[in-house]
Scaffold this motif. Structure first.
Motif, short mmCIF file in Angstrom:
data_model
loop_
_atom_site.label_atom_id
_atom_site.label_comp_id
_atom_site.label_asym_id
_atom_site.label_seq_id
_atom_site.Cartn_x
_atom_site.Cartn_y
_atom_site.Cartn_z
N PRO A 176 17.20 2.32 -8.45
CA PRO A 176 16.05 1.34 -8.92
C PRO A 176 17.06 -0.32 -9.26
O PRO A 176 15.52 -0.84 -9.05
CB PRO A 176 15.24 2.21 -9.86
N TYR A 177 17.57 0.41 -10.20
CA TYR A 177 17.74 -1.27 -10.35
C TYR A 177 18.59 -2.05 -8.83
O TYR A 177 18.78 -3.14 -9.49
CB TYR A 177 19.55 -1.73 -11.35
N CYS A 178 19.45 -1.48 -8.49
CA CYS A 178 20.63 -1.98 -7.38
C CYS A 178 18.97 -1.72 -6.26
O CYS A 178 19.12 -3.95 -5.50
CB CYS A 178 20.95 -0.93 -6.20
N LYS A 179 17.91 -1.77 -5.88
CA LYS A 179 17.44 -2.19 -4.71
C LYS A 179 16.08 -4.01 -5.35
O LYS A 179 16.07 -4.01 -4.97
CB LYS A 179 16.12 -0.56 -4.53
N MET A 180 15.72 -3.35 -6.35
CA MET A 180 14.89 -4.22 -6.90
C MET A 180 15.71 -5.50 -8.23
O MET A 180 15.65 -6.12 -7.60
CB MET A 180 14.54 -4.26 -8.40
N ILE A 182 19.71 -6.01 -7.68
CA ILE A 182 21.16 -6.90 -6.37
C ILE A 182 20.77 -6.49 -5.28
O ILE A 182 21.26 -8.10 -4.75
CB ILE A 182 21.96 -5.50 -6.83
N LEU A 183 19.87 -6.23 -4.49
CA LEU A 183 19.38 -5.89 -3.02
C LEU A 183 19.15 -7.68 -3.02
O LEU A 183 19.16 -8.24 -2.11
CB LEU A 183 19.17 -5.04 -2.47
N PRO A 184 18.42 -7.81 -3.43
CA PRO A 184 17.34 -9.47 -3.28
C PRO A 184 18.21 -10.53 -3.30
O PRO A 184 18.33 -11.92 -2.62
CB PRO A 184 16.31 -9.42 -4.37
N LYS A 188 19.38 -12.76 -0.30
CA LYS A 188 19.35 -14.32 -0.02
C LYS A 188 20.73 -14.96 -0.05
O LYS A 188 20.67 -16.13 0.68
CB LYS A 188 19.24 -15.39 -1.88
N LEU A 189 21.58 -14.50 -0.47
CA LEU A 189 23.35 -14.85 -0.21
C LEU A 189 23.46 -14.50 0.84
O LEU A 189 24.32 -15.61 1.46
CB LEU A 189 24.35 -14.40 -1.06
#
Length: 193
Positions: A176-180, A182-184, A188-189
């Motif tokens: 969940p931490y990665c999806k919520m 890091i992924l955004p 964005k980058l």
């Protein structure tokens, strides 16, 4: 004759790899959680390695648990190895400035504490000059609503974080931490660059 060819081939491959590694440089950034930072910089063309770790504290060989107490003085950082023929230091700084909030002291999002401070550890006088000039120009042009609090400090001993912190997003992308979180940031980058 065949042995001489093999010896020459080995010599030139060793020489070539040493020449290649002599070109590589290091940059070190603290911009909150090193899991997020690592995942962003790993995507950049010209970046050959990113290691998560700790820098800027007063305890040798700190553990993650030590750093989390906020008493060691270390920041969570990434050490970026890059090829300046493919990506320039100021381009790395552009990603640094645009990927976190450099106006919050000892905080990035929900992460609070000195270990999450915004910091650039420079490795030579040229990096220091470029980072200070970039910060000055951003403040002067009021790119951010508040003044930048990013520290620009001479590189100190870098301590590599525990193995489970390395390449975190690539190994744990479904968490969940990665999806919520890091992924955004990665998405964005990708849009920005």
């Amino acid at each position: 004759m065949k042995q001489l060819s093999i010896i020459l081939l080995l010599f030139f491959s060793v020489f070539s790899s040493k020449a290649q590694s002599a070109k590589l440089q290091k940059a070190t950034f603290g911009m909150g959680c090193f899991w997020c930072s690592e995942a962003l910089f790993q995507q950049l063309n010209g970046v050959t390695a990113v290691r998560s770790g700790y820098e800027g504290g007063n305890v040798a060989n700190p553990s993650y648990e030590d750093v989390c107490t906020g008493t060691t003085g270390h920041a969570e950082v990434i050490e970026v190895t890059y090829d300046p023929q493919k990506i320039k230091y100021d381009e790395l700084l552009e990603v640094f400035w645009k990927s976190h909030d450099p106006t919050t002291l000892n905080r990035q999002g929900a992460d609070v504490g000195t270990q999450y401070r915004s910091v650039i550890f420079y490795h030579n006088d040229e990096q220091k000059k470029i980072a200070e000039q970039y910060k000055k120009e951003l403040n002067a042009s009021k790119v951010f609503q508040k003044p930048i609090v990013t520290a620009i400090t001479k590189a100190a001993p870098f301590y590599v974080a525990e193995n489970y912190h390395q390449d975190y997003f690539n190994k744990n992308g479904s968490q969940p931490y990665c999806k919520m979180v890091i992924l955004p940031k990665r998405e964005k980058l990708e849009k920005l660059f």
